[in-house]
Design an enzyme around this catalytic site. Structure first.
Site, PDB file in Angstrom:
ATOM      1  N   HIS A 185     -79.449  21.569  -1.860  1.00  0.00           N
ATOM      2  CA  HIS A 185     -78.665  20.570  -2.399  1.00  0.00           C
ATOM      3  C   HIS A 185     -77.431  20.737  -2.180  1.00  0.00           C
ATOM      4  O   HIS A 185     -76.830  21.618  -1.465  1.00  0.00           O
ATOM      5  CB  HIS A 185     -78.816  20.781  -3.941  1.00  0.00           C
TER       6      HIS A 185
HETATM    7  C1  T46 Z   1     -75.362  27.555  -4.671  1.00  0.00           C
HETATM    8  C2  T46 Z   1     -76.259  28.678  -4.831  1.00  0.00           C
HETATM    9  C3  T46 Z   1     -75.607  30.032  -3.985  1.00  0.00           C
HETATM   10  C4  T46 Z   1     -78.779  27.017 -15.007  1.00  0.00           C
HETATM   11  O1  T46 Z   1     -79.684  26.485 -15.708  1.00  0.00           O
HETATM   12  N1  T46 Z   1     -77.508  27.163 -14.899  1.00  0.00           N
HETATM   13  C5  T46 Z   1     -76.616  27.538 -13.776  1.00  0.00           C
HETATM   14  O2  T46 Z   1     -75.711  28.091 -14.070  1.00  0.00           O
HETATM   15  C6  T46 Z   1     -77.483  27.347 -12.354  1.00  0.00           C
HETATM   16  C7  T46 Z   1     -76.593  27.995 -11.101  1.00  0.00           C
HETATM   17  C8  T46 Z   1     -78.792  26.929 -12.411  1.00  0.00           C
HETATM   18  N2  T46 Z   1     -79.446  26.839 -13.619  1.00  0.00           N
HETATM   19  C9  T46 Z   1     -80.813  26.330 -13.250  1.00  0.00           C
HETATM   20  C10 T46 Z   1     -80.893  25.017 -12.695  1.00  0.00           C
HETATM   21  C11 T46 Z   1     -82.205  24.872 -12.256  1.00  0.00           C
HETATM   22  O3  T46 Z   1     -83.359  24.920 -12.801  1.00  0.00           O
HETATM   23  O4  T46 Z   1     -81.565  27.222 -12.663  1.00  0.00           O
HETATM   24  C12 T46 Z   1     -82.560  26.878 -11.630  1.00  0.00           C
HETATM   25  C13 T46 Z   1     -82.151  26.988 -10.254  1.00  0.00           C
HETATM   26  O5  T46 Z   1     -80.915  26.507  -9.978  1.00  0.00           O
HETATM   27  P1  T46 Z   1     -80.384  26.119  -8.581  1.00  0.00           P
HETATM   28  O6  T46 Z   1     -81.014  24.983  -8.106  1.00  0.00           O
HETATM   29  O7  T46 Z   1     -78.776  25.608  -8.855  1.00  0.00           O
HETATM   30  O8  T46 Z   1     -80.413  27.358  -7.809  1.00  0.00           O
HETATM   31  P2  T46 Z   1     -80.006  27.735  -6.350  1.00  0.00           P
HETATM   32  O9  T46 Z   1     -80.206  29.165  -6.244  1.00  0.00           O
HETATM   33  O10 T46 Z   1     -80.906  26.945  -5.161  1.00  0.00           O
HETATM   34  O11 T46 Z   1     -78.542  27.395  -6.100  1.00  0.00           O
HETATM   35  C14 T46 Z   1     -77.511  27.864  -6.904  1.00  0.00           C
HETATM   36  C15 T46 Z   1     -76.082  26.967  -6.708  1.00  0.00           C
HETATM   37  O12 T46 Z   1     -76.504  25.879  -7.776  1.00  0.00           O
HETATM   38  C16 T46 Z   1     -75.872  26.390  -5.664  1.00  0.00           C
HETATM   39  O13 T46 Z   1     -74.805  25.669  -5.631  1.00  0.00           O
HETATM   40  O14 T46 Z   1     -74.753  27.533  -3.774  1.00  0.00           O
HETATM   41  O15 T46 Z   1     -76.783  29.070  -6.094  1.00  0.00           O
END
Ligand code: T46
Length: 134
Positions: free
Chosen positions: A51
């Site tokens: 993303h």
């Molecule tokens: C990036 C990498 C390193 C939350 O509820 N709160 C939060 O603060 C975050 C970050 C996520 N979430 C929920 C949203 C999704 O349902 O946790 C789930 C996974 O989140 P996300 O798709 O953001 O996870 P990653 O590990 O793919 O990505 C995250 C960051 O969003 C991203 O910007 O650089 O970690």
């Protein structure tokens, strides 16, 4: 590539361990509103991210183990290996990212400029390319 930079912070070490400092004046380019960390990644074939963020700025570093961050601005791609607690990756908005090759003991810390907001995400690559093109 614009919107990305890698910096180093040197440890303060005296034989009893290494102490790393990120201080407002020198190493923190924005006010931190959120901290999160990723650990216990089940396998090195897992790919996280996939993303981009419209506004969010982030600092990323691995305090243990390693992982790879591939960044894409819609035209070019680059990969940064985070394998050292002193190596700090600064990601500005509008970069597609894939996080891969987590080592067994990897702990990735993220310092973020804003609170969690799903509206800030672009999770479709074609939509991302259209967004940056405009
Ligand atoms: C990036 C990498 C390193 C939350 O509820 N709160 C939060 O603060 C975050 C970050 C996520 N979430 C929920 C949203 C999704 O349902 O946790 C789930 C996974 O989140 P996300 O798709 O953001 O996870 P990653 O590990 O793919 O990505 C995250 C960051 O969003 C991203 O910007 O650089 O970690």
């Amino acid at each position: 590539m614009d919107n990305v930079s890698v910096s180093r912070t040197e440890p303060i070490g005296d034989g009893s361990g290494s102490l790393y400092v990120l201080e407002k004046q020198s190493k923190l380019p924005f006010e931190i509103k959120r901290i999160y960390y990723i650990t216990d990644v089940a396998s090195c074939s897992v790919i996280r991210g996939n993303h981009a963020h419209k506004q969010l700025r982030q600092l990323l570093f691995c305090v243990g183990g390693s992982c790879e961050i591939t960044l894409d601005n819609g035209v070019d791609r680059m990969t940064v290996i985070l394998d050292d607690p002193g190596k700090i990756l600064y990601i500005r908005p509008c970069l597609w990212r894939e996080i891969s090759k987590f080592s067994k003991n990897a702990t990735l810390i993220v310092l973020a400029s804003d609170e969690y907001n799903e509206q800030d995400y672009i999770r479709d690559y074609e939509e991302f390319k259209e967004y940056v093109r405009k």
